[in-house]
Design an enzyme around this catalytic site. Structure first.
Site, PDB file in Angstrom:
ATOM      1  N   ASP A  84       0.707  -1.360  -0.014  1.00 48.11           N
ATOM      2  CA  ASP A  84       0.119  -0.188   0.146  1.00 48.11           C
ATOM      3  C   ASP A  84       0.864   1.128   0.005  1.00 48.11           C
ATOM      4  OD1 ASP A  84       0.866  -0.529   2.632  1.00 48.11           O
ATOM      5  OD2 ASP A  84      -1.080  -0.875   3.392  1.00 48.11           O
ATOM      6  N   ASN A 155      -8.056  -2.895  13.614  1.00 42.86           N
ATOM      7  CA  ASN A 155      -9.355  -3.122  13.067  1.00 42.86           C
ATOM      8  C   ASN A 155      -9.471  -4.333  12.254  1.00 42.86           C
ATOM      9  OD1 ASN A 155      -8.360  -2.208  10.772  1.00 42.86           O
ATOM     10  ND2 ASN A 155      -9.517  -0.468  10.437  1.00 42.86           N
ATOM     11  N   HIS A 157      -7.904  -4.893   9.599  1.00 38.08           N
ATOM     12  CA  HIS A 157      -7.540  -4.542   8.144  1.00 38.08           C
ATOM     13  C   HIS A 157      -6.144  -5.196   7.564  1.00 38.08           C
ATOM     14  CE1 HIS A 157      -5.131  -0.572   8.757  1.00 38.08           C
ATOM     15  NE2 HIS A 157      -4.358  -1.648   8.905  1.00 38.08           N
ATOM     16  N   GLU A 162     -10.009  -2.304   4.313  1.00 37.21           N
ATOM     17  CA  GLU A 162     -10.742  -1.802   5.786  1.00 37.21           C
ATOM     18  C   GLU A 162     -11.951  -2.802   6.045  1.00 37.21           C
ATOM     19  OE1 GLU A 162      -8.761  -0.169   7.784  1.00 37.21           O
ATOM     20  OE2 GLU A 162      -8.160   1.634   6.793  1.00 37.21           O
TER      21      GLU A 162
HETATM   22  P1  PGA Z   1       1.714  -1.687  12.411  1.00 34.76           P
HETATM   23  O1  PGA Z   1       0.465  -1.716  11.320  1.00 34.76           O
HETATM   24  O2  PGA Z   1       2.656  -2.679  12.000  1.00 34.76           O
HETATM   25  O3  PGA Z   1       2.061  -0.200  12.501  1.00 34.76           O
HETATM   26  O4  PGA Z   1       1.016  -2.109  13.675  1.00 34.76           O
HETATM   27  C1  PGA Z   1      -0.029  -3.089  10.869  1.00 34.76           C
HETATM   28  C2  PGA Z   1      -1.223  -2.634   9.873  1.00 34.76           C
HETATM   29  O5  PGA Z   1      -1.899  -1.743   9.998  1.00 34.76           O
HETATM   30  O6  PGA Z   1      -1.286  -3.665   9.011  1.00 34.76           O
END
Ligand code: PGA
Length: 266
Positions: A84, A155, A157, A162
């Site tokens: 992403d 959440n 995702h 999302e």
């Molecule tokens: P993080 O993000 O590694 O910063 O916890 C993970 C994600 O949102 O996929």
């Protein structure tokens, strides 16, 4: 002294390893990536990796760079496809995922610049859909992903896919595209951007379909703040409301590397 072996949890939702600490889990993840590169290069002359950003995989990249410097892994035959990028976003912006990857992996190893693909946050609005479709074609034409490295959001995702009210069939078919960010994602990103207002409203994300098509999917999650998303993904029903649960549909290709706090709900 070698780290204690992780605890293996038998789950129909995927293979789960639970570690005392994130460090050894990241080390194992990097070593599995190196092994995957060697296998794919031996079989087909190249390896295609799907890569993730965020805080979680930082030690994975450190270990990959160490193994490269030790002469144990060349990235010359590797092609990478990142999950992403924020939109709009300049690759020169230190908050961009292109900059993150450049700093942590692309520059320190021998990966050719035209084999390191990150969705482009500078394409004109009118060209976004075609750019995203093209990214999916690049992955397909490369022969598909040998391995997808994945984190998970609080959440649930995966990438920036999302939570939604889509049917499971619709969610499984999601291609690479532009998406609005979920308020929880924006709140988490505000940590790096300095404020909520500075976080772009949208992002480009590799879709659920190309993520799930990877031949191996390595999911990393550490810390109590991920426990609910991990439990929802592995124990909950398969639903677009928790995108991580969609991984259950390809459980035989998914390996979860967790620490104890992230696994607390299992
Ligand atoms: P993080 O993000 O590694 O910063 O916890 C993970 C994600 O949102 O996929």
């Amino acid at each position: 002294m070698p780290a204690p072996a992780p605890r293996r949890l038998d789950s129909a939702a995927g293979t789960v390893y639970i570690y005392d600490e994130p460090g050894p889990a990241c080390r194992d993840a990097a070593d599995q990536i190196v092994a995957c590169i060697h296998r794919a290069v031996a079989a087909r002359g190249r390896a295609n990796l799907g890569l993730a950003t965020g805080g979680t995989p930082i030690p994975v990249y450190r270990r990959l760079v160490d193994r490269h410097r030790a002469g144990e892994c060349s990235f010359a035959p590797v092609h990478t496809f990142n999950l992403d990028e924020f939109y709009p976003m300049s690759p020169c912006d230190p908050q961009s995922y292109r900059a993150y990857m450049h700093q942590r992996l692309f520059a320190p190893v021998d990966l050719p610049a035209n084999q390191a693909h990150v969705l482009d946050g500078t394409v004109p609005e009118a060209a976004v859909a075609e750019h995203c479709a093209q990214f999916d074609r690049w992955i397909a034409e490369a022969g598909g992903l040998d391995l997808q490295l994945l984190g998970i959001g609080r959440n649930g995702h995966i990438g920036f896919n999302e939570p939604s009210e889509l049917s499971v069939a619709e969610a499984l078919a999601l291609p690479t595209r532009r998406v609005p960010l979920h308020p929880m994602t924006t709140a988490d990103a505000a940590r790096d951007f300095g404020s909520t207002e500075s976080v772009p409203l949208t992002a480009l994300t590799v879709g659920v379909a190309p993520i799930l098509a990877a031949r191996t999917i390595l999911v990393l999650a550490f810390g109590a703040r991920k426990a609910e998303a991990v439990a929802g993904s592995l124990r909950g029903p398969i639903t677009a409301a928790c995108p991580g649960s969609l991984l259950q549909t390809v459980a035989d290709r998914v390996v979860w590397l967790l620490d104890e706090p992230a696994a607390a709900g299992l």
